[in-house]
Design an enzyme around this catalytic site. Structure first.
Site, PDB file in Angstrom:
ATOM      1  N   LYS A 137      -0.124 -39.267  12.735  1.00 37.76           N
ATOM      2  CA  LYS A 137      -1.311 -38.570  12.221  1.00 37.76           C
ATOM      3  C   LYS A 137      -2.372 -39.418  13.149  1.00 37.76           C
ATOM      4  CE  LYS A 137      -1.639 -36.182   9.354  1.00 37.76           C
ATOM      5  NZ  LYS A 137      -1.616 -34.732   9.314  1.00 37.76           N
ATOM      6  N   VAL A 189       5.625 -44.204  10.937  1.00 35.72           N
ATOM      7  CA  VAL A 189       5.692 -43.252  11.900  1.00 35.72           C
ATOM      8  C   VAL A 189       4.933 -42.259  11.506  1.00 35.72           C
ATOM      9  CG1 VAL A 189       7.972 -42.010  11.001  1.00 35.72           C
ATOM     10  CG2 VAL A 189       7.049 -41.878  13.472  1.00 35.72           C
ATOM     11  N   TYR A 190       4.996 -42.098  10.223  1.00 40.32           N
ATOM     12  CA  TYR A 190       3.615 -40.952   9.727  1.00 40.32           C
ATOM     13  C   TYR A 190       2.336 -41.430  10.129  1.00 40.32           C
ATOM     14  CZ  TYR A 190       0.937 -38.275   6.369  1.00 40.32           C
ATOM     15  OH  TYR A 190      -0.209 -37.552   5.893  1.00 40.32           O
ATOM     16  N   ASP A 191       1.897 -42.533   9.725  1.00 40.04           N
ATOM     17  CA  ASP A 191       0.816 -42.952  10.126  1.00 40.04           C
ATOM     18  C   ASP A 191       0.388 -42.936  11.665  1.00 40.04           C
ATOM     19  OD1 ASP A 191       0.557 -44.022   7.500  1.00 40.04           O
ATOM     20  OD2 ASP A 191       0.522 -45.869   7.475  1.00 40.04           O
TER      21      ASP A 191
END
Length: 299
Positions: free
Chosen positions: A149, A144-146
């Site tokens: 972003k 979810v971070y990737d």
């Protein structure tokens, strides 16, 4: 400022100003003559406004009157699995969209977004050679971070034009680590926060340049080295950068047996004038102006 045509002592907003990257950016901009407003949920030297990015009234107040915004605030990779995915989307995507809309309404001229090389995700996994990482490599998010972003990058790009110019910088690994690990990462996938800060300043000043740029440390290798880097990195280092090999030996740091990726900032060098100077020698306490003894041999 030689490359900026803004008013004297322009004001810039730095979100995430209490973090390692945000504080370094604020320091660099202050040195360069900008008047810095810092916005973070935590206190810090450069933080003049505290509160959540998602507070509309605070957002309108903090953005009003600034010429540019550096948006470095976000939930990061260490938060994955500890913070709900919806919170990631709310902070990293929705708050970015709201900030961009406020910037457009407030007459902000330039927005620089701090993204991450993490967005390349699964594309960083080598097969038979090290992966050469630049803007031509298609991102393949892992978590979810990737994902968030990358979604924020898309929002940023969508606002380039109509009075507001934008650019996104995918920064390499730059958080604090033990010296031996940090020095090893500076060989191929790391970057000093001071170089990151300089890249953001240059991107802020070059409001005519849009797009996405990879921001990493000094480049040690060539694309032709990727197969050998995956098989025997030490031999490539001995050939390309004997000074670096000697530095590691003197410092008691092990050289990596394999290198799985190489980050290439050539596009940022050509379009933004970004030239990183803080390589492994800076980890050892050396001056960035004295790397002739550790500089890589040309390709």
């Amino acid at each position: 400022m030689s490359t900026v045509d803004l008013v004297a002592s322009p004001e810039v907003l730095v979100t995430g100003s209490s973090g390692v990257v945000g504080a370094a950016i604020a320091q660099e901009l202050d040195w360069a003559g900008w008047t810095v407003r810092g916005w973070d949920i935590r206190p810090g030297r450069w933080t003049t406004h505290r509160g959540d990015l998602r507070e509309p009234a605070l957002r309108a107040h903090v953005v009003a009157g600034v010429e540019g915004i550096v948006h470095a605030a976000a939930l990061h990779a260490p938060h994955v699995g500890k913070v709900p995915n919806e919170e990631f989307r709310s902070v990293n995507v929705d708050a970015t969209a709201a900030l961009l809309e406020q910037a457009a309404r407030s007459g902000v001229r330039r927005v620089v977004y701090t993204s991450s090389t993490s967005v390349y995700g699964h594309a960083l996994v080598p097969r038979d050679r090290a992966v050469w990482v630049n803007e031509t490599l298609a991102p393949r998010p892992r978590d979810v971070y990737d994902e968030t972003k990358l979604q924020a990058e898309t929002l940023i790009g969508g606002h380039h034009g109509d009075g507001l110019s934008t650019v996104a910088l995918r920064i390499a690994r730059c958080f604090p680590e033990p010296p031996a690990i940090q020095a090893a990462h500076r060989l191929y996938r790391g970057v000093d926060p001071r170089d990151v800060a300089r890249a953001h300043r240059l991107a802020l000043e070059r409001h005519d340049v849009g797009g996405v740029f990879t921001i990493a440390g000094p480049l040690m290798f060539c694309p032709a080295d990727t197969e050998a880097l995956w098989r025997d990195a030490a031999s490539v280092l001995a050939r390309r950068a004997p000074g670096v090999t000697a530095l590691f030996r003197r410092s008691g740091w092990p050289l990596p047996a394999r290198i799985d990726r190489v980050y290439d900032s050539s596009a940022a060098s050509g379009r933004l004038g970004y030239h990183p100077v803080h390589g492994p020698e800076s980890v050892a306490g050396g001056e960035p102006s004295s790397p002739r003894r550790v500089a890589p041999r040309p390709c």
